[in-house]
Design an enzyme around this catalytic site. Sequence first.
Site, PDB file in Angstrom:
ATOM      1  N   PHE A   1       7.286 -48.263 -52.212  1.00 42.91           N
ATOM      2  CA  PHE A   1       7.489 -49.664 -52.560  1.00 42.91           C
ATOM      3  C   PHE A   1       6.597 -50.584 -51.722  1.00 42.91           C
ATOM      4  O   PHE A   1       5.928 -51.480 -52.247  1.00 42.91           O
ATOM      5  CB  PHE A   1       8.968 -50.010 -52.359  1.00 42.91           C
ATOM      6  CG  PHE A   1       9.313 -51.457 -52.568  1.00 42.91           C
ATOM      7  CD1 PHE A   1       9.685 -51.929 -53.807  1.00 42.91           C
ATOM      8  CD2 PHE A   1       9.296 -52.352 -51.490  1.00 42.91           C
ATOM      9  CE1 PHE A   1      10.016 -53.268 -53.998  1.00 42.91           C
ATOM     10  CE2 PHE A   1       9.624 -53.682 -51.665  1.00 42.91           C
ATOM     11  CZ  PHE A   1       9.982 -54.130 -52.919  1.00 42.91           C
ATOM     12  N   ASP A   2       6.586 -50.353 -50.397  1.00 46.49           N
ATOM     13  CA  ASP A   2       5.792 -51.206 -49.501  1.00 46.49           C
ATOM     14  C   ASP A   2       4.314 -51.173 -49.857  1.00 46.49           C
ATOM     15  O   ASP A   2       3.654 -52.215 -49.968  1.00 46.49           O
ATOM     16  CB  ASP A   2       5.927 -50.727 -48.051  1.00 46.49           C
ATOM     17  CG  ASP A   2       7.349 -50.731 -47.562  1.00 46.49           C
ATOM     18  OD1 ASP A   2       8.232 -50.254 -48.291  1.00 46.49           O
ATOM     19  OD2 ASP A   2       7.575 -51.203 -46.438  1.00 46.49           O
ATOM     20  N   THR A   3       3.797 -49.945 -50.018  1.00 46.76           N
ATOM     21  CA  THR A   3       2.371 -49.787 -50.308  1.00 46.76           C
ATOM     22  C   THR A   3       2.006 -50.468 -51.615  1.00 46.76           C
ATOM     23  O   THR A   3       1.000 -51.189 -51.704  1.00 46.76           O
ATOM     24  CB  THR A   3       2.003 -48.299 -50.380  1.00 46.76           C
ATOM     25  OG1 THR A   3       2.307 -47.678 -49.127  1.00 46.76           O
ATOM     26  CG2 THR A   3       0.526 -48.117 -50.698  1.00 46.76           C
TER      27      THR A   3
END
Length: 406
Positions: A201-203
């Site tokens: 999700f972050d990437t």
Amino acid sequence: MTATTLPRAAATADPTAATAVLDVVVPVHNEERDLGPCVRRLHAHLTATFPYPFRITVADNASTDGTLAVATGLAGELPGVEVLHLTEKGRGRALRAAWDGSDAPVLAYMDVDLSTDLNALLPLVAPLLSGHSDVSIGTRLARSSRVVRGAKRQFISRSYNLLLRGTLQVGFSDAQCGFKAIRKDVAEQLLPLVEDTGWFFDTELLVLAQRAGLRIHEVPVDWVDDPDSRVDIVSTAFADLRGIARLGRGLLNGSLPLQSLRSKFGREPLVAAGVPAAMPSQLLRFAAVGVLSTVAYLLLFALLRPATGAQAANFAALLVTAVGNTALNRRLTFAVRGAANAGRHQAQGLLLFALGLALTSGSLVLLDAAAPVHPHLLELTVLVIANLTATVLRFVLMRAWVFRNA
């Protein structure tokens, strides 16, 4: 939003006295042991150091132990602590739900182990409060960062970020650090585009932010690794690889509506001494495409000339290479993806082809008039000069006309 428009609050004020300016989400799954110390420490730090009203949201994603009960107890004990419970696992899913439901203008999250020194929290969110930046991330890979972690995790982290730079051409240094913040208005536009609900999700969020032209602020952090981390490295690695492949396909085929985001949030290129900041890199890519096109043009001309004559060979070689040149410049030089407007771009490219044809054919006519009998080497030299002139004009017109809104 700038700092001057935000409501001030004393450092020791009740965080619930006004609408929260900062919402810090702590996503948890089966963390009944660490949750209480984490939230109490975070709450005390924010109360003592953060000059605006804040909220701490514990996002429990499908815990099967006593995590939810601990979170509920903390919410009753500490002002400004709220609980969000999800019935499905996934850190990304928990963050999306918490951020979607928040009314705070700045949203942040951190891991429950508090591996990151909390003194980096205010530097993390300050650029977002002032409006200077759109997304802010902690990085363990800056020279000034102080990190205590095992060699294995250090190797995995650096390898992952190196992979991202090689495949998705990211400019940020640390995609996995569990210490990030984003403006609410930016999150509202980016979150619907993020498909992953787990660790990627972050990437995915950061890559989309970068491609949309948003400003990503990096804060060097002090980090002490949690030796009790329960992240499954192997399954997470495979999920990350699948995420990179999926996101790469979306960027290549133009299915992601990044242009609208770029128009809304992206900053215009700086202009120094009359030269836009993006032009040098565009010139390098355009030159590489031009060299390839010129070589292809000369080979085609040399192959066709004995059978068709100079003018016909010039027309055919220039037409074929003009189509390829427009397609390559569209994709590589001006970063236009997808089929939208491809026909119009090719039609405009053919008009540039006509300009190039006029220059090259005109040069052949002038050469024949000046020297009816001339060696083929002189003919090729004249054509190269004419093509170089046409190339300069092609770049100017492509940038100012064909791909002006790309």
